[in-house]
Design a protein around this motif. Sequence first.
Motif, short mmCIF file in Angstrom:
data_model
loop_
_atom_site.label_atom_id
_atom_site.label_comp_id
_atom_site.label_asym_id
_atom_site.label_seq_id
_atom_site.Cartn_x
_atom_site.Cartn_y
_atom_site.Cartn_z
N MET A 105 -33.95 13.88 -45.73
CA MET A 105 -33.14 13.05 -46.40
C MET A 105 -32.08 11.82 -46.01
SD MET A 105 -34.69 12.60 -49.72
CE MET A 105 -34.95 12.30 -51.16
N SER A 106 -31.80 12.60 -45.75
CA SER A 106 -30.10 11.39 -45.53
C SER A 106 -31.35 10.55 -44.67
CB SER A 106 -29.34 11.98 -44.27
OG SER A 106 -28.05 11.28 -43.86
N LEU A 107 -32.09 10.06 -44.02
CA LEU A 107 -33.16 9.25 -43.13
C LEU A 107 -33.03 8.29 -43.60
CD1 LEU A 107 -34.31 7.77 -40.39
CD2 LEU A 107 -35.57 9.28 -41.04
N THR A 108 -34.11 8.54 -45.29
CA THR A 108 -34.77 7.78 -46.21
C THR A 108 -33.46 7.15 -46.69
OG1 THR A 108 -36.41 9.76 -46.31
CG2 THR A 108 -36.42 8.15 -47.80
N VAL A 109 -32.23 8.06 -47.44
CA VAL A 109 -31.58 7.34 -47.65
C VAL A 109 -30.86 5.94 -47.33
CG1 VAL A 109 -29.14 7.65 -48.81
CG2 VAL A 109 -30.93 9.08 -49.29
N ASP A 110 -30.27 6.03 -46.22
CA ASP A 110 -29.91 5.22 -44.94
C ASP A 110 -31.22 4.19 -44.72
OD1 ASP A 110 -27.93 6.84 -44.27
OD2 ASP A 110 -28.09 7.35 -42.66
N VAL A 111 -32.45 4.38 -44.46
CA VAL A 111 -33.28 3.62 -44.39
C VAL A 111 -33.40 2.21 -45.58
CG1 VAL A 111 -35.87 2.44 -44.56
CG2 VAL A 111 -34.61 4.08 -42.38
N LEU A 112 -33.33 3.11 -46.95
CA LEU A 112 -34.03 2.25 -47.82
C LEU A 112 -32.59 1.78 -47.95
CD1 LEU A 112 -35.56 5.46 -50.11
CD2 LEU A 112 -36.35 3.36 -49.29
N ASN A 113 -31.39 1.83 -48.52
CA ASN A 113 -29.95 1.09 -47.77
C ASN A 113 -29.98 -0.16 -47.36
OD1 ASN A 113 -28.68 2.32 -50.31
ND2 ASN A 113 -27.82 4.06 -48.85
N ASP A 114 -30.92 0.17 -46.10
CA ASP A 114 -30.68 -0.71 -44.97
C ASP A 114 -32.05 -1.90 -45.78
OD1 ASP A 114 -28.97 0.15 -43.07
OD2 ASP A 114 -30.47 0.96 -42.36
N LEU A 115 -32.73 -1.74 -46.11
CA LEU A 115 -33.75 -2.23 -46.37
C LEU A 115 -33.77 -2.40 -47.53
CD1 LEU A 115 -36.95 -0.33 -46.85
CD2 LEU A 115 -36.94 -2.78 -44.85
N GLU A 116 -32.89 -2.61 -48.33
CA GLU A 116 -32.68 -2.85 -49.61
C GLU A 116 -31.03 -3.97 -49.48
OE1 GLU A 116 -31.37 -1.35 -53.67
OE2 GLU A 116 -29.26 -1.25 -52.64
N ALA A 117 -30.16 -4.27 -48.63
CA ALA A 117 -28.98 -5.31 -47.95
C ALA A 117 -29.99 -5.78 -46.96
CB ALA A 117 -28.56 -4.54 -47.05
N SER A 118 -31.68 -5.62 -46.53
CA SER A 118 -32.73 -7.01 -45.82
C SER A 118 -31.59 -6.40 -44.75
CB SER A 118 -32.33 -8.35 -46.43
OG SER A 118 -32.78 -8.46 -47.61
N ASN A 119 -31.62 -5.38 -43.73
CA ASN A 119 -31.57 -5.42 -42.65
C ASN A 119 -32.72 -4.64 -42.08
OD1 ASN A 119 -30.23 -4.84 -40.00
ND2 ASN A 119 -28.32 -4.03 -41.26
N LEU A 120 -32.79 -5.14 -41.14
CA LEU A 120 -34.62 -4.89 -40.80
C LEU A 120 -34.46 -4.10 -39.34
CD1 LEU A 120 -37.64 -7.18 -42.14
CD2 LEU A 120 -37.27 -4.97 -43.19
N GLN A 121 -33.46 -4.41 -39.07
CA GLN A 121 -33.46 -4.41 -37.54
C GLN A 121 -32.19 -2.50 -37.70
OE1 GLN A 121 -33.94 -5.76 -34.86
NE2 GLN A 121 -32.91 -4.10 -33.77
N ALA A 122 -32.02 -2.45 -39.03
CA ALA A 122 -30.88 -1.25 -38.93
C ALA A 122 -31.41 0.26 -39.21
CB ALA A 122 -29.65 -1.42 -39.58
N ALA A 123 -32.85 -0.64 -40.05
CA ALA A 123 -33.30 0.50 -41.05
C ALA A 123 -34.93 0.65 -39.71
CB ALA A 123 -34.10 -0.59 -41.69
N SER A 124 -34.82 -0.25 -38.92
CA SER A 124 -35.95 0.23 -37.45
C SER A 124 -35.78 0.80 -36.90
CB SER A 124 -37.11 -1.14 -37.30
OG SER A 124 -37.70 -1.65 -38.30
N GLN A 125 -34.51 0.37 -36.30
CA GLN A 125 -34.07 1.12 -35.51
C GLN A 125 -33.47 3.18 -35.99
OE1 GLN A 125 -33.18 -0.11 -32.30
NE2 GLN A 125 -32.64 1.91 -31.51
N ALA A 126 -32.54 3.38 -36.97
CA ALA A 126 -32.99 4.49 -37.80
C ALA A 126 -34.18 4.92 -37.48
CB ALA A 126 -32.56 4.59 -39.18
#
Length: 65
Positions: A1-22
Amino acid sequence: MSLTVDVLNDLEASNLQAASQAALQECSPIALIELLEMLWSCDLQGANTVIDAVLQRLQQLRALR
């Protein structure tokens, strides 16, 4: 679940690079599938980019089996 939370936070911050990298660094297929389900059903900007990364990582993990 941590991955989902981290990615959703990155998407909300418009950080597609970090979300994709995770997603590309995740080793748990179950976590990736959970993330895929969440992204598929949400309407967040950039979700399609991360979906592509999740699918790519799932293919990589499958090839390692």
